[in-house]
Every structure is written in structure tokens, then in C-alpha cells.
Design a protein around this motif. Structure first.
Motif: not given
Length: 880
Positions: A465-467, A487-488, A494-496
Motif C-alpha cells: 500500500r505504501r508504494s 503508473e497504473a 503492488a497488489y500482486g
């Protein structure tokens, strides 16, 4: 021990005063158009309480000079007043102790007036309120409704009158008719909460236009559908939203709540006819889960064929009758005729039609029976109708419902009316009867899906979540709302979610170098915050086989885009390794003005919008719900494999949907997120492109269904040193919950449920594990076994009514865990949650012979007294 099966004393004064008043006052201005109709209906209704009127003389209503002069504080006030007089009247009512009102006329500021005075009202433009069982008709109805078990909650006065007119002709009665009108203060949620507790109401009809509080509505609707059918119609859905997304999202919300959505007034009335008269079959085995196995019996072959066509066209199944069942019908047939489905008895069948329908209804392979009758020469149609009525009265609880089509009018109209008055679900056409049977099946599936017990499998999402927060803060800092593709994709990673490897390149040469590092074939994409659909301007090129080809195409792409969109800001290129051939899917996170964030799934690629293949649901999703979402799309058939395409790894697709759902939960500032294409094959999934848009600064999405409160998960150590996880219950705990119940001693079961239950039914397990975290909390204490599964060793529960400051508790700990302090810890967790949720008092009911529980609650500070309702029950109360 407190019971989980009932919540005593939850009906608030305002709700009871509104929907079951003992005294009513009409504040009337004769010049207001609605006044004459309301006054006439109130006087003629036969209300069993006291009726007063202020402002005019009405025969049958006791006149009073003012609100202050009334002999008692009324429960309910009907305000037929000009808008300017509403606030003074509501303030005077509040001062007298009346806080429930109906406003049938104009009231532009009703919500604000209600907030200032404390008086809650149906309106503005309310059709009014009818409670036929107590003779209350405070409505604009042209026909007084009869008592019955249907409840109608409507925003449209015209639709209400149409339904009441139809009901009078069909001998259908009502428990309530509630006119929501403008939905300013008393909306659907409060009405549904009342109907969920009403013992008379057997089914609910909803006319929906605007939902004011999405979360309260879905919560209340789910509470009703646990025990009775709810059917909804929405007028103007397509008109208000030409894309159709809003209508699809509403259907998704209703589905999650277990509500049956119908289209058009004819289908709405058909559902009312069916639900008012038919008791759905109980049980039926695994093959009955769909509830759509229909048996047809008829006195004419053509009628039977029409019904069979309607069954198949509507997605139902013709019941397959066993050889033994078919042999039993041979005696009812003319000589030489063979039994089947449809079962044709011949034109002169008479009472045999009812006999055959009863026999079919008793078969376990039949979910519903459609009995068809056409006028026949030399047949006593009245006798046949009377036989059908008699057969319906003797039908058992476990018999399948029988729906009747009695075609014709000159002779059949009178017979049909007699059957309707006797309580049969009777229709003038075969298609109408079949439609009713299929509606029963859809309702059964909807409510079963809403209460489905998922497996123990839980997808543990552990995102970075920090990323994601850093990415979003960077976008805000650059005064943008739209993320670049890079970015998207970073958010998804980041959510796997597996993403196609890529590199940013500043210019053509850098793009060629990046492609050489990633490998060929390569994909080249323009990076620009101003180009939402890059392919439309030639900003995406596939299949580049060399570094030279990448460089040349990058230079050509810059030229094309500068010619077509000279104003677009160019930030470079994104170079990716091209994925192997796979099925292209699309997943979308969007936002609906009425129901908030939604998730869409269907066919992907550049033609996704043209394909019009998108199924919808609401976050949060678990794996079971994600699988159901996939199954509702046409793409699901492609995922099963076709021609030279291997089946897709569907669990990986469902996994990605759950991760997308978690993004919506964790970052409510995201307005839209699209993954297209998401490549899917037998090995898994790969996100190749994504777009993400943030909401305006300060705005946040509100989910219609509260997410799992993961922030309440805690570790706790017992006196013996064992560490348990204490957390809110979740649907995946169903199997562990049922397993824990089987470990309880018989005495503990009796103390807990006030009866010697031997097993928790699937319905009750669903009720206990699928809770609404806004109005209920259950903390479970679990230990993890060596095989990774969880064992439930204790549970404490607090159930509250949103309109009440009190809540009822229940707590149980397995025998092996008693004496460890677990019960006290679970109760203290409940106390903390109750305080934060606005609960002011906790109440419980304990059997008088349950000495351990009485001592336990007394040690917690509860006050004990004998229940005034049940002598063998003690009432425990604690102020928070």
C-alpha cells in the motif's frame, strides 16, 4: 444464554408510530389538492385507533382546534398543508411528542425541515400509507386495499394506483402500502427494516427510482430477503443513463441483496400475483438448486406446447419425470395416449386436471407445476375449477407450487375470478403462468446466492500500500488526476496482479535499446496524459521484431500523433515484451451515482465496447463472488476453451478480480480503473495495459456494501499462553462455525438457542456468518491447525437496530477453552465496537437456570431482572 434467533424490543417508537400507529391526526388545508382524497380515505377506512382532524370538518374524524388541544400526542400526522406551513406544524408536533408524518403534497425543503424539527416524514409527494389490517388508509388511493401479505413500497403514486386497481380485481391483499415519494427523510431502508420484522408480510414489492442511502438500503434489503421474497421494478433507468451502466449496477446491487429485479409493469404484476399466493417448495436436493424444473399438465396439446416453448425460451427446464412417475399417470389418460411432459389429458379431462397437478407437485424431481385449461365442449368448466381450488387447499408444505392458466374469457373469466378469490395463482395465458414459475425460480436462485456458504478458502491479499500511496501522491503533486499507463500498471503490480514487463523510454533510440533488453516481439506505446485511448491515434504498435523496427516506428508514431493531436503532451514511450497469444479480458472499476463503486468483467481488446459483454457486481468481492461474476458474462464460455484454445485458468482471473476489489476498498479516492487487455491462458493472467483516474481532491467513494473490517483483527493470549486470533467473522467461516456448533454440549446448545438444536441449518449458518458490519458485529476466536485450516473456539455477537441505541449480545466459548478468560475478552471487544458504533446499552436474555452465564454477565457489570414476557428468562442490561 442469549438467543441469536431473535432480537427483542428492536422496533423503535418512530418506526412503530409510522407503520403501526394507534392514533392519527390530519392537519388539513382544504385548498391543498390532496386533502379531500386523504380525508375521505381516512374516514372510510375503519381505523381501529383514534382519528382527529385540524383545519376542517370531516365526518368520521374528531375535530380539534390545534395540535396543543389534541387529547393525546398522536403517533402519526398527515400534513395536507401548503409548503410554508409545514415547518411550524412539524415543530408543534415535535413539541407535543409526535415524530412521524406523511407529506402527500409539495415540500421542497422537507429534509431540512425534518432535520430542524426531528419529525421524520414520508414525502414529499408521498402516495401515503395504508395498513389494511388496522383499517388505516391515509393515502391517495382510489380503491381501498384489502388485508393480505403483500407489501408495496413505492415512489410513484400512479404505479401504486395501478397495482391497487389490479389487486382489487385479482383479490390480492396487502400488509402495507408505503408511499416513499421524494425519499427525503423516511426512505426505503427504514420501510424495509420494519417489513423485515413484520410477521404478516409475506413478500415485498419495490418501485425504485432514487436510493438516498446506498449502504442502508442494501443492508435493509438483505435483512428482508433472508425470510421472504422481494421484487423490484425501476422506471426510467435507461432514460436516465443511456449507457445502461447505471441500470446494470442497480441490478447488481439488488442481486447482492437477494432482490428479484423485473422489467415492466406486466412482469411486476405477474410477480405480485405469484408471490401473493404461492409458497415455494422446501428442499429438493442438489438438482433443485436452480428451482426451474417445471412440469406441465394440460387439457390441450397446443396449450402444453406453448407453455413448453415459454419454459425453454425463459431459460427454464422441463422436468424429467421418472419411468415410475410416468406409469402412475397412465390411468388418467385416454386409451392409447402416452404420458410425458407436457402431460396432455385430453379435452374432457375435468377434475382429472387437478388430480394430475397434485400428483406432479408431489414428485421430488418437480420444482413447479403449470396446469393449463382451455374451454372444452361437453365439459363442466365450473366443476374443473372447483376441483382445482379443492386440490390447492389440500396441498402440503413440501409440495411444489401449482400455477394455473385458465384461458378464455366468456366462460373462463368467471371461473378464473373464483380461483383467484380462493387464493390460487391463476393467469389467463400459458405464458403468464410459466413466467410466474420462472420468477419463483429466479427468486430462489437470487436469495440462495445471497446466502451462499463459501468455502474456507480466503485470498489473503498483502499489497504494498505504501508504494501505491507514493504513486498517487506523485500524481496529485503534478496536479493530475489521470495516471500514466506505467503508473497504473505499478498500482496493479503492488497488489500482486501480474503485469507485462516494460520500460519507459524518452525517445526513439532509448525505445530501441529498451526493446533489445526486454526481448522481441516488442510492443511500443506512446506515453501521454492527454491520450486516453492511445490506439485511436496510432499510439500502440504490436509485433515489432527488431530494435531497428522499434526505432523507426517510434519516429513515425511521434509524427502521426503530432499531426493528429498537436496539443497532446508527449512524455516518451513505454516498451513492453509482447505477450503470447491468449484470451483478452477487460476488468473495470467504476462509480455509479446511486450505488457507488462497481466492478465490470467481460471481453477485452479494442472492440470491448462494441462487444457489449460486461457483467457487473459491487465490491467487496471474495473468490466465490468473483467466480459468479465471471459466470454471468458471455466470455465465460470462451474461458472454458474452444477449438484450438485451451481452457483459461479461471481461478487466476477470479484472483485478479478480488485484488481489483481490494484496491477499491483501500483507495476510495480512485474513481475509475481499467485493465484492458488482461491476457488469460491456461498458465494464468497478465495485465498488458491499464488506466486509472483519481477523484477530485477531497472526494472519496462509499461502497454500498461495507467491507471486511480488517483493522479489527487482533492477536490475544490465553491464560495458558496460547495465542489466538480474534477477528470479525466472515462468510468463509461457515464451515468452521458449523463445526464448532457440533462440539458444543447439549446443555450449552439449549442455553444458547433456547432449544435443543441438533444441527445448524445452512440458512442459519449463512445468517450467522454473513453479517452486515454496519449494524452487527461478531468476533470469533480462532486457532490455526497444522494443516493451515482455522478452528473456531469462541464467538461473541452484538446485533443492533440502526434506529435504536440498544443492541443484543450473545457469547459462546467451547468447553475446552473455558476458564481462559476468552469469554470476557470477546465481550470487551464487543463493548469497544458498540461504543464506537453509537450503542448506548447492551441487552441479553439468559435462561434462568443458566447459572454460569448469569454469574458471568453479573461480573461484567450487567444488571439482572426477570423478563416480564417470559418467566424462565432473565434480562441482562449494561449501559455503555
Amino acid at each position: 444464554m442469549p438467543s441469536l434467533l431473535s432480537v427483542r424490543g428492536t422496533a423503535s417508537f418512530r418506526a412503530a408510530a409510522m407503520f403501526r400507529p394507534r392514533s392519527v391526526v390530519l392537519l388539513a388545508d382544504p385548498a391543498v389538492p390532496e386533502t379531500a382524497t386523504i380525508a375521505r380515505n381516512l374516514a372510510a377506512g375503519g381505523f381501529k385507533g383514534s382519528l382527529h382532524v385540524i383545519g376542517m370538518q370531516v365526518e368520521g374524524l374528531a375535530a380539534a382546534e390545534s395540535i396543543e388541544a389534541l387529547p393525546e400526542a398522536p403517533d402519526l400526522a398527515v400534513l395536507c398543508l401548503p409548503p410554508a406551513l409545514l415547518e411550524p406544524a412539524m415543530a408543534a408536533l415535535a413539541a407535543r411528542g409526535c415524530f412521524a408524518a406523511v407529506v402527500p403534497g409539495a415540500a421542497p425543503d422537507l429534509a431540512a425541515i425534518s432535520a430542524r424539527t426531528g419529525v421524520k416524514a414520508l414525502g414529499q409527494g408521498s402516495f401515503g400509507l395504508c395498513v389494511p389490517a388496522i383499517g388505516l388508509n391515509a393515502s391517495l388511493a382510489h380503491i381501498a386495499p384489502s388485508p393480505g401479505k403483500l407489501a408495496l413500497v413505492t415512489q410513484s403514486a400512479a404505479l401504486a394506483r395501478a397495482v391497487l386497481d389490479w389487486a382489487a380485481a385479482e383479490s390480492v391483499g396487502f400488509s402495507h402500502v408505503i408511499g416513499i415519494g421524494g425519499n427525503a427523510t423516511i426512505g426505503f431502508a427504514m420501510a424495509l427494516d420494519w417489513l423485515a420484522r413484520d410477521v404478516v408480510t409475506g413478500a415485498v414489492l419495490l418501485d425504485l427510482r432514487r436510493i438516498r442511502n446506498r449502504r442502508a438500503f442494501v443492508s435493509a434489503a438483505r435483512a428482508v430477503t433472508r425470510t421472504r421474497p422481494v421484487v423490484a421494478i425501476r422506471a426510467g433507468g435507461r432514460t436516465a443513463d443511456h449507457s445502461g451502466i447505471g441500470d446494470c449496477v442497480m441490478e447488481a446491487a439488488l442481486r447482492r441483496a437477494g432482490v428479484l429485479r423485473v422489467s415492466g409493469l406486466e412482469e411486476f404484476l405477474s410477480a405480485a400475483e405469484t408471490l401473493a399466493r404461492v409458497k415455494p417448495r422446501l428442499g429438493g436436493g442438489p438438482d433443485a438448486a436452480r428451482g426451474d424444473r417445471i412440469a406441465i399438465v394440460t387439457n390441450g396439446i397446443g396449450m402444453g406446447q406453448l407453455a413448453a416453448d415459454a419454459v425453454l425460451a425463459g431459460g427454464g427446464r422441463l422436468a424429467r419425470l421418472s419411468p415410475e412417475a410416468l406409469a402412475a399417470f397412465q390411468l388418467l389418460l385416454p386409451e392409447g395416449w402416452r404420458p410425458g411432459n407436457p402431460l396432455s389429458l385430453g379435452p374432457a379431462s375435468g377434475p382429472r386436471l387437478a388430480e394430475a397437478a397434485t400428483m406432479l407437485a408431489a414428485l421430488p424431481e418437480v420444482d413447479a407445476v403449470v396446469a393449463l385449461h382451455a374451454p372444452a365442449p361437453q365439459e363442466a368448466g365450473d366443476v374443473a375449477a372447483e376441483s382445482m381450488i379443492a386440490a390447492a387447499r389440500t396441498g402440503g408444505q413440501r409440495a411444489a407450487p401449482v400455477l394455473v392458466s385458465w384461458a378464455g374469457q366468456a366462460t373462463a373469466g368467471r371461473q378464473r375470478q373464483a380461483m383467484a378469490e380462493a387464493g390460487l395463482a391463476v393467469f389467463p395465458t400459458p405464458e403468464g403462468a410459466v413466467r410466474g414459475a420462472l420468477q419463483l425460480a429466479r427468486d430462489r436462485r437470487n436469495r440462495a446466492a445471497a446466502a451462499e456458504l463459501p468455502s474456507r478458502e480466503v485470498l489473503e491479499v498483502a499489497p504494498d500500500r505504501r508504494s501505491v500511496r507514493r504513486i498517487l501522491e506523485s500524481v496529485r503533486a503534478s496536479f493530475r488526476r489521470s495516471l500514466t499507463e506505467e503508473e497504473a500498471l505499478g498500482v496493479l503490480a503492488a497488489y500482486g496482479v501480474p503485469t507485462v514487463p516494460g520500460r519507459r523510454a524518452a525517445g526513439p533510440q532509448e525505445a530501441a535499446d529498451a526493446a533489445a533488453m526486454l526481448g522481441f516481439p516488442a510492443v511500443l506505446k506512446i506515453l501521454s496524459p492527454d491520450l486516453r485511448h492511445k490506439s485511436e491515434v496510432g499510439g500502440v504498435v504490436l509485433g515489432l521484431g527488431s530494435a531497428a523496427a522499434v526505432k523507426a516506428e517510434a519516429e513515425a508514431m511521434l509524427a502521426r500523433i503530432r499531426a493528429k493531436r498537436p496539443e497532446a503532451r508527449i512524455e516518451g514511450f513505454l516498451v513492453q515484451r509482447q505477450a503470447a497469444r491468449a484470451l483478452e479480458l477487460r476488468m473495470r472499476l467504476g462509480d455509479d451515482p446511486m450505488f457507488g463503486p462497481w466492478i465490470g468483467f467481460g471481453q477485452g481488446g479494442t472492440a470491448a465496447d462494441l462487444a457489449e459483454d460486461e457483467a457487473h457486481d459491487l465490491p467487496p468481492l471474495n473468490l466465490a463472488l468473483a467466480g459468479q461474476l465471471i459466470g454471468r458474462s458471455r466470455t465465460a464460455r470462451l474461458m472454458a476453451g474452444f477449438r484450438d484454445h485451451a481452457p483459461v485458468n479461471q481461478p487466476a482471473v477470479a484472483d485478479t478480480l478480488v485484488r481489483l476489489s481490494q484496491i477499491a476498498v483501500d483507495f476510495p479516492e480512485i474513481e475509475t480503473l481499467t485493465i484492458n487487455p488482461l491476457f488469460a491462458d491456461a498458465q494464468g493472467v497478465l495485465a498488458a495495459d491499464a488506466g486509472l483516474m483519481l477523484r477530485p481532491e477531497g472526494e472519496a467513494g462509499v461502497l454500498a456494501i461495507p467491507p471486511y473490517p480488517a483493522e479489527l483483527v487482533r492477536l490475544w493470549q490465553t491464560k495458558s499462553g496460547e495465542v489466538l486470533t480474534v477477528r470479525p467473522i466472515r462468510p468463509e467461516d461457515a464451515a468452521a462455525h458449523a463445526e464448532a456448533f457440533r462440539k458444543l454440549d447439549p446443555e450449552d446448545v439449549r442455553w444458547r438457542f433456547f432449544s435443543p438444536l441438533k444441527e445448524l441449518s445452512p440458512t442459519l449458518v449463512a445468517r450467522l456468518t454473513q453479517i452486515d458490519y454496519d449494524r452487527e458485529m461478531a468476533f470469533v476466536a480462532v486457532r490455526r491447525r497444522p494443516d493451515g485450516t482455522e478452528e473456531t473456539v469462541g464467538v461473541a455477537r452484538l446485533i443492533r437496530d440502526p434506529a435504536e441505541p440498544s443492541a443484543e449480545f450473545a457469547v459462546t466459548v467451547l468447553k475446552s477453552m473455558k476458564g481462559q478468560g476468552l469469554g470476557r475478552h470477546l465481550m470487551e471487544r464487543l463493548f469497544d465496537w458498540g461504543r464506537e458504533s453509537g450503542v448506548r446499552e447492551i441487552v441479553g436474555h439468559v435462561l434462568a437456570d443458566n447459572a454460569p452465564m448469569l454469574a458471568f454477565v453479573k461480573a461484567l457489570g450487567f444488571e439482572l431482572r426477570r423478563s416480564p414476557e417470559e418467566e424462565d428468562v432473565m434480562e441482562a442490561r449494561l449501559a455503555l
